[in-house]
Design an enzyme around this catalytic site. Structure first.
Site, short mmCIF file in Angstrom:
data_model
loop_
_atom_site.label_atom_id
_atom_site.label_comp_id
_atom_site.label_asym_id
_atom_site.label_seq_id
_atom_site.Cartn_x
_atom_site.Cartn_y
_atom_site.Cartn_z
N ASP A 159 0.85 -1.19 0.00
CA ASP A 159 0.00 0.00 0.00
C ASP A 159 0.89 1.24 0.00
O ASP A 159 2.11 1.16 0.19
CB ASP A 159 -0.88 -0.04 1.25
CG ASP A 159 -2.06 0.93 1.18
OD1 ASP A 159 -2.34 1.47 0.09
OD2 ASP A 159 -2.70 1.14 2.22
N GLU A 181 2.63 4.95 -4.14
CA GLU A 181 2.63 5.86 -5.30
C GLU A 181 3.98 6.55 -5.55
O GLU A 181 4.24 6.86 -6.73
CB GLU A 181 1.52 6.91 -5.14
CG GLU A 181 0.12 6.37 -5.25
CD GLU A 181 -0.31 5.58 -4.02
OE1 GLU A 181 -1.17 4.70 -4.17
OE2 GLU A 181 0.22 5.83 -2.92
N ASP A 204 -8.62 3.70 -2.08
CA ASP A 204 -9.59 4.12 -1.07
C ASP A 204 -10.84 4.70 -1.74
O ASP A 204 -10.75 5.67 -2.50
CB ASP A 204 -8.98 5.16 -0.13
CG ASP A 204 -7.83 4.60 0.68
OD1 ASP A 204 -7.66 3.37 0.68
OD2 ASP A 204 -7.11 5.39 1.31
#
Length: 407
Positions: A239, A242, A315
């Protein structure tokens, strides 16, 4: 980009990992003829114009000639790779929350599925399972016997997934941090010092997955002798890759941060998560000696991520609008070659009403990756907490997912 009409399908693959702007303009008529009397107006076919603008990098543009859709997608897969065959358990239902409180909570949720006759295959642990947000560790008070917990699940042929993010807590007393620092595995700032940003553990440094030596080191971190408390039934969730930097520009890494080989972050931003995903997958393959298929979910991805495993849409919000848009999002990812994907069932943020939750389970049971997930400030939403009518409807949706079909 795919351009399709009944007798022809072609594609354009713009391969660039930097910040890229894509503008698509659709012209149903010739604007120059708008003032021309209709009787004299030329008959022109509609046209779409596309403008690609990348901040840096080389111009690497590939035309996929098709001419049929299945041929075009085969050509794209020959360039970037085919979808990895997932392990069978990962096609089942996954139960996740930020965060299940402790070992007793995990066992209670696991028992709840048995008690209510709802099948599931995997239970997930978010960042709170670690010792102070240090990945590859366990909170000694909340999860004192992680191996025993995994064996408890494995007896029922169930697996566990834990999170492993790319940021490493700045802690000179932590052996893993020292290894990464001394091995020169961190991204550097423009001055040549180790870059530091803020994420879940507080002040953090970020692993430079663009470096082959760093990927190899990170892969070894998943070996059973190094990752204490792990077993062969433990799998991984990448997670925040990015990468997410809470105090960074646009909540990510500065564009002038320096990676392996002198490349700036602006040149390879969109490859960062891809490389972490790759290193994690390699780690799980090595862990089993190549005898077991890995399962790794990643939030960030790039062309070719399909050959590594699963991704999800990130999300989302508990609303009918987000349920609606999850369908074209997943279908679009499929068109881009990423078949093993899905959206968080029920929405990550806020609380769904019972009807929305049921409808979401019914829709998501038909999507490749099927996981219920929710934020820590939401109400608990295990399928049996909303009354027997809701439980029965969710049970039916999940059971249909598991039903054998003759094809």
């Amino acid at each position: 980009m795919v351009a399709h009409k009944p007798d022809r399908t072609i594609g354009v693959f713009w391969l660039n990992a930097s910040d890229t702007f894509v503008n698509i303009q659709y012209s149903p008529t010739d604007h120059e003829d708008d003032q021309t009397p209709p009787v004299k107006r030329r008959r022109l076919r509609p046209q779409s114009d596309v403008h690609w603008l990348s901040e840096s990098g080389v111009i690497d543009c590939i035309i996929l000639l098709g001419p049929r859709p299945h041929q075009l997608f085969k050509q794209y897969a020959q360039l970037t790779g085919y979808q990895a065959m997932p392990p069978l358990f990962s096609l089942g239902y996954h139960q996740c929350r930020w965060n299940y409180n402790d070992e007793a909570d995990v066992k209670a949720v696991d028992a709840g599925f048995d008690r209510h006759n709802i099948p599931y295959d995997v239970i997930w642990l978010d960042i709170e399972h670690t010792d102070g947000k240090r990945y590859f560790t366990w909170d000694p008070a909340l999860f004192p016997k992680p191996v025993g917990l995994q064996h408890h699940l494995e007896k029922k042929k169930r697996k566990m997934v834990v999170i492993s993010d790319p940021h490493i807590k700045v802690d000179p007393d932590w052996s893993l941090y020292r290894e990464a620092r001394d091995g020169r595995h961190f991204v550097k700032d423009r001055e040549g010092q180790i870059y530091r940003g803020t994420c879940w553990p507080g002040e953090s440094s970020y692993l430079d997955f663009s470096c082959p030596a760093t990927r190899a080191w990170y892969s070894r971190c998943f070996s059973l002798d190094k990752y204490k408390g792990s077993t062969a039934s433990l799998f991984v969730w990448n997670d925040m890759n990015e990468p997410s930097v809470f105090n960074g520009p646009e909540q990510t890494m500065p564009k002038d941060a320096v990676h392996h080989g002198g490349w700036e972050h602006r040149d390879l931003h969109n490859l960062y998560g891809f490389y972490q995903h790759m290193a994690t997958v390699d780690g799980l393959i090595s862990r089993s000696g190549g005898s077991e298929r890995p399962f790794v979910l990643s939030r960030s991805f790039f062309a070719g991520s399909q050959r590594l495993g699963a991704i999800w849409t990130g999300d989302n919000v508990s609303s009918w609008e987000y349920l609606k848009i999850s369908l074209p999002m997943v279908l679009s990812l499929n068109l881009a070659g990423i078949a093993f994907c899905g959206a968080d069932v029920g929405g990550f943020v806020k609380d769904p009403d019972p009807e929305l939750l049921v409808r979401w389970y019914q829709a998501a049971a038909l999507q490749p990756f099927f996981r219920g997930h929710s934020a820590k400030d939401t109400k608990r939403r295990e399928p049996w907490l909303f009354g027997e009518e809701v439980t029965a409807a969710i049970r039916t949706a999940i059971q249909q997912r598991y039903k054998k079909r003759n094809i």
